[in-house]
Write a protein that holds these residues in place. Structure first.
Motif, short mmCIF file in Angstrom:
data_model
loop_
_atom_site.label_atom_id
_atom_site.label_comp_id
_atom_site.label_asym_id
_atom_site.label_seq_id
_atom_site.Cartn_x
_atom_site.Cartn_y
_atom_site.Cartn_z
N ASN A 45 83.65 33.76 42.40
CA ASN A 45 83.10 34.98 43.00
C ASN A 45 81.63 35.16 42.58
O ASN A 45 81.37 35.50 41.42
CB ASN A 45 83.92 36.20 42.58
CG ASN A 45 83.52 37.46 43.29
OD1 ASN A 45 82.39 37.60 43.74
ND2 ASN A 45 84.43 38.41 43.35
N THR A 92 87.08 42.93 43.54
CA THR A 92 85.87 42.53 42.83
C THR A 92 85.44 43.61 41.85
O THR A 92 85.06 43.31 40.72
CB THR A 92 84.74 42.21 43.83
OG1 THR A 92 85.12 41.05 44.58
CG2 THR A 92 83.43 41.93 43.12
N ARG A 125 87.64 33.55 37.63
CA ARG A 125 87.18 34.59 38.54
C ARG A 125 85.67 34.51 38.77
O ARG A 125 85.19 34.66 39.89
CB ARG A 125 87.53 35.97 37.98
CG ARG A 125 89.00 36.31 38.02
CD ARG A 125 89.24 37.62 37.30
NE ARG A 125 90.59 38.13 37.47
CZ ARG A 125 91.03 39.22 36.86
NH1 ARG A 125 90.23 39.93 36.08
NH2 ARG A 125 92.28 39.63 37.06
#
Length: 158
Positions: free
Chosen positions: A105, A13, A101
């Motif tokens: 997330n 992350t 992404r």
């Protein structure tokens, strides 16, 4: 997930966050016509992979659920274009890599919205950018739906 899994996820992350922050920073430094070229390219890629691979990148979270290695596959498309010395085309896939992404997330979601806010500045320049690209290269970008935001990544949440 366990201690190691959490460490890897946190590291991943952080790397993705840094990459996305850098990308958004570059977009902020561009004028609308430059951003318009990126949007034209990204839209062309989105339309192309919808036709050839069945990926609906306007629904990045759902698309990633159907294609669990989606980010890796987009990354490979980027590497292929970079290997062919085509960074002007690779940048269009970076938009979708960061979108996928960000959609999956929550720690990246606001940065994804920030990216699309910057990309939105280019919407009014997409037609001119596509025409200029075609005049220069002979290749016609498919820009249908260039002014659509991916689900979950509208600049201002609704």
């Amino acid at each position: 997930m366990g201690w190691l899994g959490n460490k890897v996820l946190g590291w991943s992350t952080n790397v993705q966050k840094r990459e996305l922050e850098e990308f958004v920073g570059r977009l902020r430094a561009m004028d609308g016509s430059e951003v318009g070229m990126i949007v034209a390219c990204a839209t062309n890629h989105r339309n192309l992979v919808a036709q050839t691979r069945g990926w609906n990148l306007l629904e990045p979270a759902l698309c990633e659920m159907q294609e669990p290695a989606l980010a890796l596959k987009i990354g490979q498309l980027i590497r292929d274009l970079q290997a062919k010395n085509r960074p002007e085309l690779a940048v269009g896939f970076f938009v979708w890599l960061h979108s996928v992404r960000s959609a999956k997330n929550p720690d990246l979601r606001q940065l994804g919205r920030d990216m699309w806010k910057e990309l939105g500045r280019g919407f009014e320049h997409v037609d001119d950018a596509a025409e200029g690209f075609e005049a220069l290269t002979g290749f016609e970008f498919k820009i249908d739906g260039y002014n659509e935001y991916p689900a979950g990544l509208t600049p201002v949440p609704v």
